[in-house]
Every structure is written in C-alpha cells, then in structure tokens.
Scaffold this motif. Structure first.
Motif, short mmCIF file in Angstrom:
data_model
loop_
_atom_site.label_atom_id
_atom_site.label_comp_id
_atom_site.label_asym_id
_atom_site.label_seq_id
_atom_site.Cartn_x
_atom_site.Cartn_y
_atom_site.Cartn_z
N PHE A 110 -37.21 28.92 -103.27
CA PHE A 110 -37.77 28.15 -104.38
C PHE A 110 -39.25 28.43 -104.55
CE2 PHE A 110 -40.01 24.26 -105.75
CZ PHE A 110 -39.47 24.14 -107.02
N VAL A 111 -39.98 28.39 -103.44
CA VAL A 111 -41.42 28.64 -103.51
C VAL A 111 -41.69 30.06 -104.02
CG1 VAL A 111 -43.49 28.95 -102.09
CG2 VAL A 111 -42.05 26.95 -101.77
N ARG A 112 -40.85 31.00 -103.63
CA ARG A 112 -41.05 32.38 -104.09
C ARG A 112 -40.94 32.47 -105.61
NH1 ARG A 112 -37.09 34.90 -101.48
NH2 ARG A 112 -38.32 35.14 -99.57
N VAL A 113 -39.97 31.76 -106.16
CA VAL A 113 -39.81 31.77 -107.62
C VAL A 113 -41.00 31.10 -108.30
CG1 VAL A 113 -38.39 30.94 -109.53
CG2 VAL A 113 -37.30 31.82 -107.46
N MET A 114 -41.43 29.97 -107.77
CA MET A 114 -42.58 29.27 -108.36
C MET A 114 -43.82 30.15 -108.29
SD MET A 114 -41.44 26.40 -109.48
CE MET A 114 -39.90 27.22 -109.83
N LYS A 115 -44.02 30.80 -107.16
CA LYS A 115 -45.20 31.65 -107.00
C LYS A 115 -45.16 32.81 -107.98
CE LYS A 115 -46.36 31.74 -102.52
NZ LYS A 115 -47.58 31.24 -101.85
N ALA A 116 -43.98 33.35 -108.18
CA ALA A 116 -43.84 34.47 -109.12
C ALA A 116 -44.22 34.03 -110.53
CB ALA A 116 -42.42 35.02 -109.09
N LEU A 117 -44.01 32.75 -110.83
CA LEU A 117 -44.30 32.25 -112.17
C LEU A 117 -45.70 31.65 -112.26
CD1 LEU A 117 -40.86 30.57 -112.88
CD2 LEU A 117 -41.74 32.67 -113.89
N SER A 118 -46.50 31.85 -111.22
CA SER A 118 -47.85 31.26 -111.18
C SER A 118 -48.92 32.17 -111.73
CB SER A 118 -48.22 30.91 -109.73
OG SER A 118 -47.32 29.98 -109.20
#
Lengths: 114, 114
Positions: B4-12
DNA sequence: GCTCTATATTGCCAAAACAGAATATCTAAG
DNA sequence: CTTAGATATTCTGTTTTGGCAATATAGAGC
C-alpha cells in the motif's frame, strides 16, 4: 494536483497509515499514539501535522490534551474516498492487527502523567 | 502495508501522476513522455520504474521502443481502485488539461530519431 | 504569580528521493 | 560486426524526509 499529491504523500509512511488505522477505532491523544507506535513524541506531532495538512485528520483541544480524530472528508474528494477505502484495506495487515489488539490497553491515564 | 505504501509513494510525485493521466489516453514510449513533460530521459525512466514497481504501469517492448501502458490492476486491489478513481480525478487540473491537449502533437516519429 | 504536564516547535543528523550528465545496454539495420 | 538510436543504469549533487534531543508554548491547578 497539489492537493492530491499532498494526500498521497501523507499516506506514504507506515507510521502515518498506522495512525489512521488506529483512529478508525477511536479518538486518541498524542501520548496515546506515541505509546502505541513506540516513537518519540515530537515525531508523532510531526506526523499528525502532515496528516492534518492533508485534511485526513482533525484535532480538538480538550484542556491540556489534543484529541485527534479522522476527518469527515467533506473538504476533499480524495480524502473522503481514500478514508473510505482504508476502512477495509489493511484490516488483515499484521502490524495493524497487533496495534488494534493492544489499543484497549492504551489509556491516557495510564500512559501519561509520569 | 508495504504494498500500500509503495503505491501511495508512487503517486506522491506530480510528474508520475501526470504520466498516469497521459497513459489514460494512450500508450506512450519513453521519449514521448520525455517530450511531454520536458524533463531528462533518465528521469523519465526512473519515474517509470517506480510506477512499474508499484504495479501501476506495465511495459511492452516493441523493437527499440518500450511502450508503457496502465496496469489492469489485477495484481493489487489498491492499484485497481486508485487507477479507477484517477479516471475522474484531476480531469480539470490545469497541468493535466494542458498535457492532454498537446498529446496528439506528440508522436515518436517526430520526437525521436534526432 | 508559580508549577506541572501535554503538546508543538526547533535544531540537527542520517537516510531517502529527485534531478541531470555521463555511460552502458539493447536492438534494428546496414 | 559495426553503427545509430531508444532506453536503462550509474554517478553525483541537491533537496526532502523521518527520527530524536532539547526547547518553547499552553492550559490546569495551586
């Protein structure tokens, strides 16, 4: 774009996501969150500021304490949707499960005022 | 949690979000994305790697070119949901609008092979 | 006023992220 | 097999982030 990125960035840290998952169960003050996560108090305050800037979280002063709670998302469609999704998401995550289990044992009366 | 964090970071990152918004309209190769965003080619490749690691994007080699396209999200509920939301989100964002408008003028035949 | 105590802010450091230049890799074409 | 072009990787410098210690602020109670 900036608002969206701000929300995504706020959710890019495991401790901040953990805070949100805990706040799904109840309102918490800073020292309770600190005790639950096992990190320093200034670090908790900083994370809460990031979450508040993204409008994912709100705070209400109650005397000396500051109670943090989930935002209702009315100010941002991104917040509303993501907070909604996070109700189901990560429910089976080991770290989240462990945190939620020990949540009842964390009460500000026992934690603070040392 | 890590996924989840990886996806959020990618969208940051605004550039990465812009890439996703462009890929909603069509498949693109690296040099087309580079031309659209006006940033260096290695920077584009690195952003694409982050998006691919988060499973937001996939790539297909076609000779010398590498075509990037949106993932179908079948591998991750977070990806599926967020990509779905991003269909409507940011449609009115000025930067996104401008990018999408000039998208037809960006063709690999004209851009590359300098 | 003064003293606690909870929280916020500041200052600092190490680690990570973003950018571009230079270089390496891969493939089509000759 | 050599060249040229598209993409990936490496390297380096700069900025941002997450952490804590120390300090400042704010409110309750004396």
């Amino acid at each position: 774009m900036k608002d969206f990125v701000r929300v995504m960035k706020a959710l890019s840290d495991p401790n901040r996501v953990a805070i949100i998952k805990m706040l799904q169960h109840r309102v918490m003050c800073v020292c309770e969150i600190q005790a639950a996560l096992g990190i320093a108090q200034p670090t908790v305050s900083k994370h809460l500021k990031v979450l508040e800037d993204a409008e994912l979280v709100t705070s209400r002063k109650d005397g000396v304490w500051v109670n943090y709670l989930l935002s209702d998302g009315s100010g941002s469609p991104y917040v509303a949707t993501v907070l909604g999704n996070l109700r189901h998401w990560l429910e089976d995550d080991p770290q989240v499960v462990e945190l939620v289990e020990k949540l009842p044992t964390i009460q500000r009366e026992n934690i603070c005022k040392k």
